[in-house]
Write an enzyme that holds these catalytic residues in place. Sequence first.
Site, PDB file in Angstrom:
ATOM      1  N   THR A 187      -5.581  11.951  -3.628  1.00  0.00           N
ATOM      2  CA  THR A 187      -6.101  10.630  -3.971  1.00  0.00           C
ATOM      3  C   THR A 187      -7.615  10.664  -3.781  1.00  0.00           C
ATOM      4  OG1 THR A 187      -4.092   9.542  -3.284  1.00  0.00           O
ATOM      5  CG2 THR A 187      -6.092   8.230  -3.122  1.00  0.00           C
ATOM      6  N   THR A 238      -6.045   7.235   2.385  1.00  0.00           N
ATOM      7  CA  THR A 238      -5.238   8.217   1.666  1.00  0.00           C
ATOM      8  C   THR A 238      -4.134   8.726   2.589  1.00  0.00           C
ATOM      9  OG1 THR A 238      -5.223  10.347   0.533  1.00  0.00           O
ATOM     10  CG2 THR A 238      -6.909  10.062   2.227  1.00  0.00           C
ATOM     11  N   GLY A 241       1.566   6.339   1.632  1.00  0.00           N
ATOM     12  CA  GLY A 241       1.240   4.950   1.334  1.00  0.00           C
ATOM     13  C   GLY A 241       2.142   3.905   1.950  1.00  0.00           C
TER      14      GLY A 241
HETATM   15  N1  ASP Z   1      -1.774   6.865  -0.566  1.00  0.00           N
HETATM   16  C1  ASP Z   1      -1.319   7.354  -1.851  1.00  0.00           C
HETATM   17  C2  ASP Z   1      -0.007   6.664  -2.188  1.00  0.00           C
HETATM   18  O1  ASP Z   1       0.804   6.485  -1.299  1.00  0.00           O
HETATM   19  C3  ASP Z   1      -1.122   8.830  -1.904  1.00  0.00           C
HETATM   20  C4  ASP Z   1      -2.208   9.687  -1.294  1.00  0.00           C
HETATM   21  O2  ASP Z   1      -3.187   9.180  -0.785  1.00  0.00           O
HETATM   22  O3  ASP Z   1      -2.066  10.916  -1.359  1.00  0.00           O
HETATM   23  O4  ASP Z   1       0.218   6.369  -3.318  1.00  0.00           O
END
Ligand code: ASP
Length: 331
Positions: A187, A238, A241
């Site tokens: 992300t 990040t 989530g």
């Molecule tokens: N936080 C993001 C999600 O859950 C994924 C990530 O940051 O890798 O969609």
Amino acid sequence: MQKISILLVAVLLSTATVVKGQNRDYAMAIHGGAGNVSQIENEPERAKLYYASLDSALMIGNNLLASGADGVEAVIAVLNYLENNPLFNAGKGATCTLEGTFELDAAIMEGKDLSAGAVAGVRIVKNPINAAYAVKQQTSHVLLSGTGAEAFAQEEGLELVDDMYFATPKTMEWIEQVKRESEKNGTVGCVVLDTKGNLTAGTSTGGMFKKRWGRIGDAPLIGAGTYADNNSCAISCTGHGEYFIRHAVAFHVCARYKYLGESLEEAAHHMIYQELNAEAGNGGLIAVGKERNITLPFNSSGMSRGYVYKDSGQSDIIKGIGIGEKIISSF
Ligand code: ASP
């Protein structure tokens, strides 16, 4: 052209890089995702590509901020660069759902007026952060999803792409072997304090690998993965989530800093190490505070990240990039 401070040796810092605020013209931090990324450092050629990309992203933002651009412009330019870069899990290179499709989320928020815009589950918008910004600027809403968000992006004249545009050789491999265990974290996020003292936060992502179609993560949810308030700080998260949503991580960091009198570092560390942990809430965040301080904590093995700032009266900028524990200023 500003001279860039170059440290010849890599400096070892703790996983939570902290840069104390002082009389600073501007400050910016970025992330390119948390998770199992520290292994990249064991592959020198691959690491070089990541470092070069993080460095380019920092310099895009730096050059805009140095010329007096608004933070929101810097955040969008940096995130467009990272969305178009296939190394990261946002835009081109985004991870896929269990069905082998791409569903992208993004959000942007300005701390000066708490205005925010976000899109979730868009499949054909080349740069989701631009659609998020358009939602903020052109509608009375905060979050548009799915085909409604895509139709809106089209009305706004934003670039649409075939859904397979987001695929890379790597994601094609995943699509073919989607049942096999694998993961992609990457992300992208950017937080800025600009020369006018305004804070902005933006996040863009393909979400979690093998998510169900229709699943929405923390990134586009204001207060979960993205938040900015001029009276406090700007945050982009990040990681896993679902945990960031349950703990409203981005908002809680802002609130702890604003109401409890904690330092930005204490507030961010509390959320990443006390409320979340590597098992329940694997990930990290980037934060820039109104006092121009920066903190980048993560409880995962790594988080690709960087920061740049310029102190008043100095001609040099100070910058650092890292993936695992180590932060370096040249590579
Ligand atoms: N936080 C993001 C999600 O859950 C994924 C990530 O940051 O890798 O969609």
